[in-house]
Design a protein around this motif. Sequence first.
Motif, short mmCIF file in Angstrom:
data_model
loop_
_atom_site.label_atom_id
_atom_site.label_comp_id
_atom_site.label_asym_id
_atom_site.label_seq_id
_atom_site.Cartn_x
_atom_site.Cartn_y
_atom_site.Cartn_z
N GLU A 116 -9.74 5.53 -12.73
CA GLU A 116 -8.58 4.74 -11.88
C GLU A 116 -7.28 5.38 -11.74
O GLU A 116 -6.30 4.85 -10.98
CB GLU A 116 -8.39 3.57 -12.38
CG GLU A 116 -9.86 2.81 -12.48
CD GLU A 116 -9.52 1.28 -12.42
OE1 GLU A 116 -8.73 0.61 -12.74
OE2 GLU A 116 -10.71 0.40 -12.53
N LYS A 149 4.02 1.94 -5.96
CA LYS A 149 3.63 0.63 -5.43
C LYS A 149 4.26 -0.69 -5.94
O LYS A 149 4.08 -1.65 -5.30
CB LYS A 149 2.06 0.44 -5.73
CG LYS A 149 1.66 0.31 -7.32
CD LYS A 149 0.35 0.36 -7.57
CE LYS A 149 -0.12 0.01 -8.75
NZ LYS A 149 -1.65 -0.34 -9.13
N TYR A 152 6.57 1.37 -2.19
CA TYR A 152 6.55 3.05 -1.42
C TYR A 152 7.66 3.18 -0.73
O TYR A 152 7.87 4.12 0.06
CB TYR A 152 5.31 3.44 -0.64
CG TYR A 152 4.08 3.29 -1.53
CD1 TYR A 152 3.59 4.04 -2.61
CD2 TYR A 152 3.31 2.20 -1.22
CE1 TYR A 152 2.32 3.91 -3.21
CE2 TYR A 152 2.09 1.97 -2.07
CZ TYR A 152 1.58 2.82 -3.20
OH TYR A 152 0.64 2.57 -3.72
N GLU A 176 -4.00 4.93 -2.63
CA GLU A 176 -3.85 3.92 -3.67
C GLU A 176 -4.40 2.81 -2.88
O GLU A 176 -4.60 1.70 -3.56
CB GLU A 176 -2.68 3.95 -4.20
CG GLU A 176 -2.64 5.09 -5.09
CD GLU A 176 -0.94 5.14 -5.70
OE1 GLU A 176 -0.46 6.13 -6.43
OE2 GLU A 176 0.06 4.21 -5.73
N SER A 177 -3.88 2.65 -1.71
CA SER A 177 -4.21 1.01 -1.19
C SER A 177 -5.62 0.75 -0.98
O SER A 177 -5.96 -0.29 -0.75
CB SER A 177 -3.48 1.09 0.37
OG SER A 177 -4.19 1.81 1.20
N GLY A 225 -7.53 0.86 -2.86
CA GLY A 225 -8.12 0.42 -4.47
C GLY A 225 -8.24 1.44 -5.41
O GLY A 225 -8.56 2.47 -4.89
N PRO A 226 -8.33 1.15 -6.62
CA PRO A 226 -8.49 2.34 -7.67
C PRO A 226 -9.74 3.15 -7.47
O PRO A 226 -9.42 4.30 -7.89
CB PRO A 226 -8.57 1.62 -9.16
CG PRO A 226 -7.88 0.06 -8.85
CD PRO A 226 -8.29 0.11 -7.25
#
Lengths: 426, 163
Positions: free
Chosen positions: A269, A312, A316, A344-345, A347-348
Amino acid sequence: MLRTEINELLTQTGPGTPMGDLFRRYWQPVLLAEELPENDCPPVRVKVLSERLVAFRDSSGRYGLMDEFCAHRGASLWFGRNEENGLRCPYHGWKYDVTGQAVDVPSEADNGNFCASVKLKSYPTVKLGDVLWAYLGDPDKQPPLPEWEAYTVPDGQVFTSKRLQECNWLQALEGGIDSSHVTFLHGGNLDTDPLFKGSKGNEYNKGDLKPFFEVVDYEGGLLIGARRNAEEETYYWRVTPWVLPNFTMVPPRGDHPVHGHFWVPIDDENCWAYSFDYHPTRQLTETELEAMRAGKGVHSANDAAYRPLANKDNDYLMDRDAQRRGVTYSGIEGIALQDSSLQESMGPIVDRTKERLVATDAGIIKARQKLRKAVLALQDGVDPVGNRPQDQKVRSVATVLPREQAFVDGIGEAMKAEPGKPHTSV
Amino acid sequence: MFENLSIPVGPSSCAEATTAKEAAYRIDYPLPAARNTRIIALDSEAAAIVRGASELEWGQARFYETSDPGTDLVTMDGRTVSLEGEIAESNTIVMVSASGENAAAMAHLGEVCYNRGIMTAGLAMTPGNLDSDALHNLRPHARVLLVPAEPDDLVELLWATRA
Ligand code: FES
Ligand SMILES: [Fe+2]
C-alpha cells in the motif's frame, strides 16, 4: 479493466508472492546515500518489498542491510549502537556485522561456537551514485550491478531524491508509462518550471495537443513514443522507456538534465518514488541543483522522513484558485504531487476491475501484460529481463525525424547510453 | 507556498478518503461496454488472427476483413457490408495488418474515422520485426499503434477496453 486475480498478482510483492519473486531478481534502490552519511552514523529502518530491515554503515564504511529484529528476543536494531564494525543491540548487547553475522554475544560464555551459529538474514548493498542499492533475492541468481546511465556518470552529474507515495507501486508506475496525461495534468508546468522551460520541444508540445502514440515492444520492456507534428515534413517524437519491472524515464527537454524514476514497493500500500536528474556530459549547475533540492521538476519538497509537505493530510495544499485560473490544471503544485495526489486518490490498491480503459491506454495495457508474462515465465524458470546491463543502457529521447522514419529506426543510436555521448534532445 | 491554502474537513478530506477502508465504499454498478468497437483485418494473415479473437465472447465488438479501396467490409461469416453503415455508432476501430497490403484501405479507414471523430488503433502484427510495411502504412492513420504486436495483444486490448 483487469481481472481481480491479475490485479492481485501484479500488486502484491511481499516474500513468496509471484510478483515479489520477480522483484527479487533485481537490484533496487533502498536508500539515498545521504541517509547513511558517514561511518558509524545512526542506523535507519528500511522497509522494502514488505520486509522490515535495518541498514547501517560500519566503522570501515561498509553498508549492511539486514533483518530489523535482533535474533535474541526480537528487539528492533534501529535502537542499536553502531560501534567498532558492528551494530549492537542495546537490550542484551548482541552485536552483528554488516553481513548479519553475530560477532559478540556478551551475555553468553566466551564461546565462539555460539556466536558463529547466530546470523541475521542480510542482503548485499552497494552505493552507486547517490543511491544505495540492494539485492533481496537468491544469491545464486544475483545479477551484475546495475548500469543505469544516471548511476555510472561522474560525481556531480546526478541528483536523486526520494518521496513517499501512499499507494501501491503499480499505480505509480502506470503514471510513468501513461504519456497521454502529460498535456492535461502537467500542461501548466512546461513554461514555468526552471527544469523544463525554454526548449523548442515545448512549442511542438503545445502546437499539437493530440499526439499519436506508438508502443514499441523491445527486449527490456517498452518504448512509448508520442508523436506530434513538428514542421511540414517532420514529426516531433518524445520517447519514454520502461524497463522491467519498475524503471521509467522521461524524455528530455533542450539541454536540461534528463529525469526518470524507480517505483519501489515498500509494502503493498506504499511505495518510494526514487526520482533522478542527470546530465550525460556535464556537471549539474548550482542553479539546477538548487531547483531540484527545492522540489522543482520531478522532485518534491519533503519533510525529514521524505514525505511530501503537500500530502493527503493537508489535501495536497489544493489551490482552487490556481485551478480555476489554469495556473495548474488540477490545483496541485508541482509535477510530482500532481501525479501522486491523483494516484493516491484511487485508494491504496485501485480496483482495476472498475476501469474503463481506452485505446490511448495501450501502453499501460501492454506493460501489465508484459509484467504478467514475466511473472509466469519466471515460474517456469525463464530468467527475467531488465536486470542485465544491455537492458539498462537506455536513454529517453526527444527528437525531430522525417515523417516516414520509424522512431526506433530513426532514433536507434540515440537510445543507447554511452559514456560522454551527448543526449538527443530538442 | 506551504501556508494553509486548504482546510481539510472531516470525512471529505483526502486523509480520510484515500484509506483502504474508505475505498471499500466505492459504489458498485455495471459499467457499460465500449461502444461498437470494430476490428478490421487488412490481409489474410491478419484475418486469421482477427478470426481467432472473434470466436471469444464480446460485448458489442464486431470483426471484419477488408481490402482496397476499403469502402466495403466482409464479416467473419462472409457477408459484404458497407463500412459507413458498420461504423455509424462506433467509438473505436482497430486495424490489424501483418503484410502491410491494402494501404489504400487503411488510408480510407483513417480518413473516414478522422472525419467522424472515431478513435483509431493499429496493430502491426510483425512479431520480432520493428520496421515493416504494416507499420509504415498504418502509422499515418492510427492514433495508437502497437509495434510489433502479438496475436494476444488484440485480445488484451479488446478485453481491457471492454469491447
Ligand atoms: S534482544 Fe537483542 S540482545 Fe537481547
Ligand atoms: Fe505525470
